[in-house]
Design a protein around this motif. Sequence first.
Motif, mmCIF file in Angstrom:
data_model
loop_
_atom_site.group_PDB
_atom_site.id
_atom_site.type_symbol
_atom_site.label_atom_id
_atom_site.label_comp_id
_atom_site.label_asym_id
_atom_site.label_seq_id
_atom_site.Cartn_x
_atom_site.Cartn_y
_atom_site.Cartn_z
ATOM 1 N N TRP A 1 -23.275 59.346 30.659
ATOM 2 C CA TRP A 1 -24.243 58.523 29.935
ATOM 3 C C TRP A 1 -25.673 58.842 30.379
ATOM 4 O O TRP A 1 -26.629 58.536 29.669
ATOM 5 N N ARG B 1 -11.990 63.932 27.791
ATOM 6 C CA ARG B 1 -11.011 63.723 26.716
ATOM 7 C C ARG B 1 -9.815 64.654 26.877
ATOM 8 O O ARG B 1 -8.665 64.252 26.678
ATOM 9 N N HIS C 1 -18.102 52.168 30.279
ATOM 10 C CA HIS C 1 -16.877 52.013 29.481
ATOM 11 C C HIS C 1 -17.194 52.113 27.987
ATOM 12 O O HIS C 1 -16.493 52.798 27.235
ATOM 13 N N GLN C 2 -18.249 51.459 27.560
ATOM 14 C CA GLN C 2 -18.631 51.499 26.144
ATOM 15 C C GLN C 2 -18.994 52.921 25.722
ATOM 16 O O GLN C 2 -18.572 53.392 24.655
ATOM 17 N N PHE C 3 -19.763 53.602 26.545
ATOM 18 C CA PHE C 3 -20.182 54.971 26.225
ATOM 19 C C PHE C 3 -18.971 55.881 26.070
ATOM 20 O O PHE C 3 -18.867 56.655 25.106
ATOM 21 N N SER D 1 -15.712 55.050 25.554
ATOM 22 C CA SER D 1 -14.823 54.625 24.469
ATOM 23 C C SER D 1 -15.362 55.057 23.114
ATOM 24 O O SER D 1 -14.601 55.495 22.241
ATOM 25 N N GLU D 2 -16.665 54.927 22.929
ATOM 26 C CA GLU D 2 -17.275 55.301 21.651
ATOM 27 C C GLU D 2 -17.167 56.793 21.373
ATOM 28 O O GLU D 2 -17.316 57.223 20.230
ATOM 29 N N ARG D 3 -16.871 57.569 22.406
ATOM 30 C CA ARG D 3 -16.782 59.023 22.251
ATOM 31 C C ARG D 3 -15.347 59.532 22.391
ATOM 32 O O ARG D 3 -15.120 60.721 22.630
ATOM 33 N N GLY D 4 -14.402 58.636 22.260
ATOM 34 C CA GLY D 4 -13.004 59.034 22.205
ATOM 35 C C GLY D 4 -12.303 59.238 23.525
ATOM 36 O O GLY D 4 -11.185 59.769 23.562
#
Length: 372
Positions: free
Chosen positions: A122, A133, A147-149, A151-154
Amino acid sequence: MSIFLSCGEASGDYYVAKLAARLRQKGFSGKMWGLVGPQSEASGVEKTWSMGELQLMGIGEVLSSIPRLFSLKKQIENRIIQEAPRAVVVVDSPDFHLRLLEGLRSKGYGGKVVYLCPPTVWAWRSWRVKKLRKLCDLCLPLFGFEHQFLSERGVKSLWVGHPFLDEFDLNSRFFPSFDPEKKDKVIGLLPGSRPSEVNKIFPVLLEVAHKLELEGFVPVFSIAPNLSEEMKDYVRSRSRPFEAYSGPGAELIERSDAVVGASGTVAVEALLRKRFMVVLYKASWSSWLAYKIFVKTPWISIPNILAGKMVFPELLQKNATASAVLEHLLPYLKDSAYRGKVHEFMDRACDKLGRPGALDLWAEEVLKGVER
């Protein structure tokens, strides 16, 4: 049946130690082994290699160690393929661990891979998201915005809160109010947990100590438990006549009215204890150049990122001077109105640390699919 664990920093050693203890509580009776430090070893992890192998700071230091690190990586890869642990858990140190995971996957390792404290994609090197990933079954970050960063990117990521909260109840913890009239006005001075860090920051803190003494405060130096005996002796001898504390840094923070020290996990510990901190960062010119070019965040300290503003002053490189430290520290210590505003923002930052339960989550997720 075993679990491999690897960390490269004092903070990572703490997380591995806590995870290992919680795995035992959850019923795992197999072997835990890997590249770890003293805290992990004390929690029952077999120290196959020492985390001191990875404690490097600065691009120059890393470059000169490449042949040794490459050899170490191959040793660990071969041992993991031979031992076939049911899970591999790596913590921090992405320059080493991502290459290790790539090597393991290329050699056919099919067990579970968990990245605890994953790379700060991030902030910089966002292209590493693709590697996370591809290589990892799960990432377990420390902060909600991470976590948000991810999750938003798979990237498969789970988070409930910072693990410090499992031992530190913000709702019931008693925080003594600052009393400028009390006699024991301790200021904790924390030069860091890596030798290169200590060498750069300790001289500044020593000058700070002398200035604080003239102001009527009691400077106390922290000696990080994971430092070599040689470095401990260096801090102990050079800090005389001031007190040098060899216990956990968190205990000194608790005892202090405010702290000054190296950027890192200690800032989160100070935030949890509602202790104001002046953050220092001094690195090699090459590391600083890389930071200026690539890092995308306006702050280096997590409490400031959580608060969205400069709550803990950050003194970087040539600005990390004793005079600058006192320019930020004394207003907090002597001005109650300013102190009150600082604590309002500290409270807001604490609210973003989540809730207790991280250690249970970590252990349960590592054990999924791993026979007990």
